[in-house]
Design an enzyme around this catalytic site. Sequence first.
Site, PDB file in Angstrom:
ATOM      1  N   CYS A  39    -104.717 -27.435 -79.460  1.00  0.00           N
ATOM      2  CA  CYS A  39    -105.259 -26.709 -78.315  1.00  0.00           C
ATOM      3  C   CYS A  39    -104.259 -26.729 -77.165  1.00  0.00           C
ATOM      4  O   CYS A  39    -103.468 -27.654 -77.031  1.00  0.00           O
ATOM      5  CB  CYS A  39    -106.554 -27.414 -77.906  1.00  0.00           C
ATOM      6  SG  CYS A  39    -107.458 -26.651 -76.569  1.00  0.00           S
ATOM      7  N   SER A  41    -104.912 -27.443 -74.239  1.00  0.00           N
ATOM      8  CA  SER A  41    -105.176 -28.613 -73.396  1.00  0.00           C
ATOM      9  C   SER A  41    -104.330 -29.810 -73.835  1.00  0.00           C
ATOM     10  O   SER A  41    -103.869 -30.594 -73.001  1.00  0.00           O
ATOM     11  CB  SER A  41    -106.652 -29.003 -73.468  1.00  0.00           C
ATOM     12  OG  SER A  41    -107.447 -27.897 -73.158  1.00  0.00           O
ATOM     13  N   HIS A  44    -100.821 -29.115 -72.517  1.00  0.00           N
ATOM     14  CA  HIS A  44    -100.711 -29.317 -71.066  1.00  0.00           C
ATOM     15  C   HIS A  44    -100.789 -30.795 -70.706  1.00  0.00           C
ATOM     16  O   HIS A  44    -100.180 -31.241 -69.737  1.00  0.00           O
ATOM     17  CB  HIS A  44    -101.807 -28.534 -70.336  1.00  0.00           C
ATOM     18  CG  HIS A  44    -101.649 -27.052 -70.444  1.00  0.00           C
ATOM     19  ND1 HIS A  44    -100.463 -26.420 -70.192  1.00  0.00           N
ATOM     20  CD2 HIS A  44    -102.504 -26.070 -70.808  1.00  0.00           C
ATOM     21  CE1 HIS A  44    -100.605 -25.107 -70.383  1.00  0.00           C
ATOM     22  NE2 HIS A  44    -101.843 -24.878 -70.768  1.00  0.00           N
ATOM     23  N   HIS A  60    -108.444 -33.536 -79.337  1.00  0.00           N
ATOM     24  CA  HIS A  60    -109.847 -33.626 -78.937  1.00  0.00           C
ATOM     25  C   HIS A  60    -110.724 -32.746 -79.808  1.00  0.00           C
ATOM     26  O   HIS A  60    -111.932 -32.777 -79.709  1.00  0.00           O
ATOM     27  CB  HIS A  60    -110.001 -33.229 -77.467  1.00  0.00           C
ATOM     28  CG  HIS A  60    -109.526 -31.839 -77.177  1.00  0.00           C
ATOM     29  ND1 HIS A  60    -108.199 -31.504 -77.172  1.00  0.00           N
ATOM     30  CD2 HIS A  60    -110.196 -30.704 -76.927  1.00  0.00           C
ATOM     31  CE1 HIS A  60    -108.073 -30.216 -76.917  1.00  0.00           C
ATOM     32  NE2 HIS A  60    -109.275 -29.694 -76.772  1.00  0.00           N
ATOM     33  N   CYS A 168    -114.194 -26.591 -79.722  1.00  0.00           N
ATOM     34  CA  CYS A 168    -113.508 -26.318 -78.447  1.00  0.00           C
ATOM     35  C   CYS A 168    -113.316 -24.828 -78.225  1.00  0.00           C
ATOM     36  O   CYS A 168    -114.015 -24.212 -77.427  1.00  0.00           O
ATOM     37  CB  CYS A 168    -112.175 -27.058 -78.393  1.00  0.00           C
ATOM     38  SG  CYS A 168    -111.359 -26.888 -76.807  1.00  0.00           S
TER      39      CYS A 168
HETATM   40 ZN   LIG Z   1    -109.422 -27.699 -76.979  1.00  0.00          ZN
END
Ligand SMILES: [Zn+2]
Length: 367
Positions: A39, A41, A44, A60, A168
């Site tokens: 992902c 995220s 980042h 995650h 997600c």
């Molecule tokens: Zn995610």
Amino acid sequence: MKIKAAVVREIDQLTIEEVELAEPKAGEVLVRMRAAGVCHSDLHTYKGELRSTPPIVLGHEGAGIVEAVGPGVTKVQPGDAVGINWLPACNSCPTCLAGRPNLCERFPSTTFRSLMPDGTTRHRTLDGMALKPYLSSATMAEYAVIHQDGIVPLPPGIPFEVAAITGCAVMTGVGAVLNTAQVQPGSSAAVIGCGGVGLSAIQGCRLAGCYPIIAVDVMESKLAFARELGATHTVHARETDVVEALRELTRLGPDYVFDSVGAAPTIAQALQSVRPGGTAVIMGLHATKIEVPISPAVLVLANKRLLGSFAGSARPLVDLPKLLQLYQGGRLELDRLITKRYPLEELPQAFADMEGGAIARGVLVFP
Ligand SMILES: [Zn+2]
Ligand SMILES: [Zn+2]
């Protein structure tokens, strides 16, 4: 136990290394990972652009098989197939009880700081450095210790890869349409950005009976894929003025515009292009530090709504099983969102492919 994991000791330093993972404590579950979604995220976080900072174990999104359970776990038993919910809400605070578990009051001091729900950590490097579990999950590893509040039992027949991304990207994209915006059937909609979240939002618009459904992206390959997944029109953002193009296709602008990019220019485009009285929804997070100038005149005089959508305003324990049911019923095409699979060792390549826009969603798979 010793496990291989994706470790970020310092910002911009990613290694796949052996770490020590503690046994599950009371209420916790040891999961042997079978799939972990890659992902933005995670990327980042590895670059130090989000709230969670290194030293940390990434990941995650995930799914796997319960290997062992700690004392007091009643939800699952060894051998069960489970998905990971990276929003392990307490289900007892006033916000949870009001039906907003994506905003659980214990997250700011635990999950959003990448600590376990009890505020501690479970991983150590072999030279003794404590590592935080990203979003209480740390799924980019051979095994993960997850609180049972973050465990979703999977119905039979769900591929682990599909379960991993549903927690997600899919929940965020579909949820923004159905939960956050509560789109009315027959509305017009546009989705800016056609990665995993954007393509999920397009499918959410299809579920909600929207027409037209306009996909916006800078890559022709992504627009072509968006058409296959339900977009009825496309706008190439490098070749056309997005705001004008959306107005042309819908007369005054779409009723709803969803931004999955989360960059200042696309947020501005979403708000400008949505019709008077319409709703712009920001569901992507490019980095926490950007700021966007907003014209109050646009909001007030055109009576527009600007909404933020965190994790699709989802109630994960309700929404995840529902999304998987829609997948099994053929209403959501989730297999096709997974465009590439990688072993854990190739995570750097998976990040590079994601940054290059070559894939909708990459997934790490574990033997
Ligand atoms: Zn995610
Ligand atoms: Zn709560």
